[in-house]
Design a protein around this motif. Structure first.
Motif: not given
Length: 349
Positions: A5, A64, A67-69, A72, A82, A88
């Motif tokens: 990450n 964010q 990182e979150q969508w 991954p 990470s 995520p």
């Protein structure tokens, strides 16, 4: 395949991002590691520092959302790593996340409400979804286990030898009128747990000996005002400094004063010890395991003890020399190559 990450390359440089950068550099230098690919948001910088990690920009959004969508999905088919406290939620158990401390739980006064609640929520959910949690010290391992209700995560530890990578830039001493062993150094922000207000107790010991306090990185003007209005004697506010300047400060300082009452690791003391700079630190958090017997302790419950420690160092050249040598031996236990190898070993276990 391990996907790293790379969000840390789009963030400002604090201790967490330093850890991520140095671990990535150590991984980049290894010839005997498994395949690692660095996935980065579009606003990432310094990708050229990691040529063997094949850095790749994925997606068009950062922060964010990235990182979150986006991350991954880009890391499907491998294990995501990470290094900066969050990861995520969608990656579930197919990831390892380094959480540096439990500060969002233990020192809530140091963080804004939204930030604190976000960190608590994300870290708790990561643990519940089966992410492998790692950390940087045995102290942090205990606190994270307590709050996330998991077994104590393994500790990679950190390094500090990066401070010797660049030659010391002594021009900063002349620019601020600092003389060798005639100033005490402070490195840190004004966050509540850094406890910079405790330095008021050192002011008298410094002023009575004609010494000054040099503060690098502090942002809290309520603690340190220009001209040192809050402390007896003089305060030189240096602001953010480069690694080369910081090395020069460590090498010239009477001591590093590190009054923090909560540290997940404590990078400045290790940097200072690598440079032969004596350290005065409160024996709290991870600092006892990081500093060992190589630092002068003080009792934060008795503020006068910090002034007493400074006075001892200022008046005893032999003590300073002994601490410098002990510090170098202690710091040699912490290297980024060793930390990166421990990290890989934990991921593979």
């Amino acid at each position: 395949m391990i996907f790293l990450n790379g969000r840390f390359l789009a963030q400002g440089l604090t201790g967490v991002q330093r850890y991520a950068r140095e671990i990535a550099r150590a991984l980049d230098a290894m010839v005997d590691r498994p395949p690692v690919a660095l996935l980065c948001p579009p606003d990432a910088r310094d990708l050229d520092l990691f040529p063997r990690l094949a850095p790749r920009i994925v997606g068009t959004r950062g922060g964010q959302i990235w990182e979150q969508w986006i991350l991954p999905r880009a890391a499907r088919g491998g294990t995501l790593l990470s290094l900066g406290n969050t990861g995520p939620l969608l990656a579930g158990r197919h990831q390892s996340v380094v959480i540096h401390d439990a500060g969002a739980f233990d020192t809530p006064e140091s963080y804004g409400t939204a930030f604190r609640l976000w960190y608590r929520g994300v870290q708790t959910t990561l643990a519940r979804r089966g992410a492998r949690i790692l950390t940087v010290s045995h102290f942090s391992a205990g606190r994270i286990a307590h709050h996330l209700r998991i077994a104590e995560p393994p500790a990679t530890l950190e390094g500090g030898e990066h401070i010797l990578r660049e030659p010391a830039d002594a021009a900063i001493l002349a620019r601020y009128g600092l003389e060798a062993e005639r100033f005490a150094l402070v490195v840190g922000t004004g966050a509540a747990h850094k406890n910079l207000a405790a330095l008021h107790a050192a002011g008298g010991a410094l002023a009575s000996r004609g010494l000054v306090l040099a503060v690098a990185g502090a942002k809290d003007t309520a603690v340190f005002r220009a001209g040192g209005a809050d402390l007896p004697g003089e305060v030189r506010a240096l602001g953010r400094v480069s690694d080369a300047e910081l090395r020069a400060l460590y090498e010239a300082a009477l001591a590093l004063l590190f009054p923090s009452r909560y540290e997940g690791f404590g990078l400045p003391p290790v940097e200072a010890m690598w440079c032969g700079c004596p350290v005065v630190a409160a024996p709290l958090g991870a600092l006892p395991e990081v500093c060992g017997e190589a630092a002068v302790p003080f009792d934060p419950r008795r503020p006068a003890s910090l002034g007493e420690a400074v006075a001892r160092l200022a008046d005893d050249a032999a003590l300073r020399a002994g601490l410098a040598e002990a510090g170098r031996r202690q710091a040699a236990q912490f290297s980024w190559d060793a930390a990166a190898r421990r990290l890989l070993g934990f991921i593979a276990a």
